[in-house]
Design a protein around this motif. Structure first.
Motif, mmCIF file in Angstrom:
data_model
loop_
_atom_site.group_PDB
_atom_site.id
_atom_site.type_symbol
_atom_site.label_atom_id
_atom_site.label_comp_id
_atom_site.label_asym_id
_atom_site.label_seq_id
_atom_site.Cartn_x
_atom_site.Cartn_y
_atom_site.Cartn_z
ATOM 1 N N GLN A 1 -6.642 42.273 -14.179
ATOM 2 C CA GLN A 1 -7.001 42.699 -12.860
ATOM 3 C C GLN A 1 -6.071 42.508 -11.661
ATOM 4 N N GLY A 2 -4.909 41.966 -12.176
ATOM 5 C CA GLY A 2 -3.758 42.018 -11.274
ATOM 6 C C GLY A 2 -3.467 40.645 -10.326
ATOM 7 N N THR A 3 -2.424 40.439 -9.904
ATOM 8 C CA THR A 3 -2.083 39.402 -9.135
ATOM 9 C C THR A 3 -1.191 39.892 -8.023
ATOM 10 N N GLN A 4 -1.441 39.486 -6.939
ATOM 11 C CA GLN A 4 -0.488 40.165 -5.902
ATOM 12 C C GLN A 4 0.930 39.059 -5.577
ATOM 13 N N VAL A 5 2.082 39.731 -5.735
ATOM 14 C CA VAL A 5 3.266 39.157 -5.180
ATOM 15 C C VAL A 5 3.695 39.556 -4.171
ATOM 16 N N THR A 6 4.092 38.874 -2.919
ATOM 17 C CA THR A 6 4.578 39.275 -1.870
ATOM 18 C C THR A 6 5.849 38.463 -1.302
#
Length: 117
Positions: A109-114
């Motif tokens: 489902q994805g994971t956010q990297v900022t």
């Protein structure tokens, strides 16, 4: 039912590190090549890194070579992405991918990297 669940994303300053994990279930993990992709805002999804079934071969996007390392633990059904020296341009949603010949690829489902500057 196949599930790929990513974790480890977050907010980090430029130059920092993160380690992403992707836990797989519902498939014979050791039979699948694994990969990490990312999609930045306004950009196409791109391959970041890939690893074959028994870790004998890896490949990386030119933009991450020397900074990112992909690995897998077949006993834990998990693939990792160690990301060092992060840059603001690494900001994206990171997706785990499982692929095998004659199979439709599976996606997490994805994971956010900022990465802040």
């Amino acid at each position: 039912q196949v599930q790929l669940v990513e974790s480890g994303g977050g907010l980090v300053q430029a130059g920092g590190s993160l380690r992403l994990s992707c836990a797989a279930s519902g498939l014979t993990f050791s039979s699948f090549d694994m990969g990490w992709f990312r999609r930045a805002p306004g950009k196409e999804r791109e391959l970041v890194a890939g690893i074959d079934t028994f870790s004998s071969s890896t490949n990386y996007a030119d933009s991450v070579k020397g900074r990112f390392t992909i690995s897998r633990d077949n006993a834990k059904n998990t693939v990792y992405l160690q990301m060092n020296s992060l840059k603001p341009e690494d900001t994206a949603v990171y997706y785990c991918n499982a692929r095998r010949s004659a199979y439709i690829p599976y996606w997490g489902q994805g994971t956010q990297v900022t990465v802040s500057s």
